[in-house]
Design an enzyme around this catalytic site. Structure first.
Site, mmCIF file in Angstrom:
data_model
loop_
_atom_site.group_PDB
_atom_site.id
_atom_site.type_symbol
_atom_site.label_atom_id
_atom_site.label_comp_id
_atom_site.label_asym_id
_atom_site.label_seq_id
_atom_site.Cartn_x
_atom_site.Cartn_y
_atom_site.Cartn_z
ATOM 1 N N CYS A 35 0.804 -1.226 0.000
ATOM 2 C CA CYS A 35 0.000 0.000 0.000
ATOM 3 C C CYS A 35 0.835 1.273 0.000
ATOM 4 O O CYS A 35 0.288 2.357 -0.128
ATOM 5 C CB CYS A 35 -0.914 0.016 1.224
ATOM 6 S SG CYS A 35 0.024 0.048 2.758
ATOM 7 N N ASP A 37 2.410 2.532 2.507
ATOM 8 C CA ASP A 37 2.477 3.151 3.838
ATOM 9 C C ASP A 37 3.850 2.906 4.461
ATOM 10 O O ASP A 37 4.557 1.960 4.089
ATOM 11 C CB ASP A 37 1.391 2.576 4.755
ATOM 12 C CG ASP A 37 0.005 3.041 4.330
ATOM 13 O OD1 ASP A 37 -0.082 3.998 3.550
ATOM 14 O OD2 ASP A 37 -0.977 2.433 4.774
ATOM 15 N N CYS A 64 -2.289 3.553 7.537
ATOM 16 C CA CYS A 64 -3.720 3.457 7.791
ATOM 17 C C CYS A 64 -4.003 3.389 9.291
ATOM 18 O O CYS A 64 -3.097 3.252 10.114
ATOM 19 C CB CYS A 64 -4.267 2.224 7.094
ATOM 20 S SG CYS A 64 -3.709 0.716 7.897
ATOM 21 N N CYS A 108 -0.939 -4.699 7.373
ATOM 22 C CA CYS A 108 -0.830 -3.533 8.268
ATOM 23 C C CYS A 108 -0.080 -3.944 9.537
ATOM 24 O O CYS A 108 0.765 -3.199 10.037
ATOM 25 C CB CYS A 108 -2.209 -2.997 8.629
ATOM 26 S SG CYS A 108 -3.328 -2.801 7.230
HETATM 27 FE FE1 FES Z 1 -1.244 0.157 4.412
HETATM 28 FE FE2 FES Z 1 -2.726 -0.660 6.445
HETATM 29 S S1 FES Z 1 -3.403 -0.210 4.428
HETATM 30 S S2 FES Z 1 -0.586 -0.392 6.369
#
Ligand code: FES
Length: 156
Positions: A35, A37, A64, A108
Site C-alpha cells: 500500500c 504506507d 492506515c 498492516c
Molecule cells: Fe497500508 Fe494498512 S493499508 S498499512
C-alpha cells in the site's frame, strides 16, 4: 462494525507512544509494498535483573488506522521484553487487545512487525538513520515546493 474495527477505533481515540524518541538506542523503518504506507519505530533499552530489556518504544506512521492502532498496542506490550523475546512476536501477537488481524489487514500488522525487526537489527549499526530523524524529515524533498499533508484519519 466488527469487534476488530471497534477495538481499532477505541485505540485510535488514545494512541500511545506516538512520535520520535530523541534518545533512542535503535530505530527501524519499513515501507509496505502492498500500500506504500511507512512506519518507523524507536526503541530504548535498559537493564533489569541483569537482562537487557526494552524500556520504551515509540512510533511514527504514514499509514492506515490499523497500522497506527497496532503500533500503539505493540509499543505498549514491548516494554520489559528482551530483544530476543521481542523478535519472536508475530504481527498477530503485536496487535495485543485488538484481536486477530482480518485477512485484508494482515499487511498492516506486518508493517509494525517489520519496523520492530528492523529496529532490533539496527541497534549499534552504522547504517541506522539518526534516531531523531522523523519520517516527515526523510520524506521532505531537499528543495522545491512539495508539501506533505497528512490525511484526516477519518478519510482513510
Ligand atoms: Fe497500508 Fe494498512 S493499508 S498499512
Amino acid at each position: 462494525m466488527s469487534d476488530f474495527e471497534e477495538n481499532v477505533r477505541a485505540a485510535l481515540a488514545n494512541p500511545r507512544n506516538q512520535g520520535e524518541m530523541a534518545d533512542a538506542d535503535s530505530v527501524g523503518t519499513v515501507g509496505s509494498p502492498d500500500c506504500g504506507d511507512m512506519l518507523r519505530m524507536w526503541l530504548k533499552f535498559t537493564e533489569k535483573d541483569g537482562r537487557k530489556v526494552i524500556d520504551r518504544a515509540s512510533f511514527q506512521a504514514f499509514g492506515c488506522q490499523t497500522a497506527i492502532a497496532v503500533a500503539s498496542m505493540a509499543t505498549e506490550l514491548l516494554k520489559g521484553k528482551t530483544p530476543e523475546e521481542a523478535a519472536q512476536l508475530s504481527a498477530d501477537q503485536l496487535t495485543g487487545g485488538l484481536g486477530p488481524l482480518p485477512p485484508m489487514k494482515i499487511h498492516c500488522g506486518q508493517l509494525v512487525e517489520g519496523a520492530l525487526r528492523n529496529a532490533l537489527g539496527s541497534e549499534n549499526t552504522r547504517n541506522a538513520p539518526p534516531a531523531a530523524t522523523t519520517l516527515n524529515d526523510q520524506l521532505r524533498p531537499p528543495s522545491g515546493n512539495i508539501r506533505i499533508v497528512p490525511l484526516d484519519p477519518a478519510d482513510s
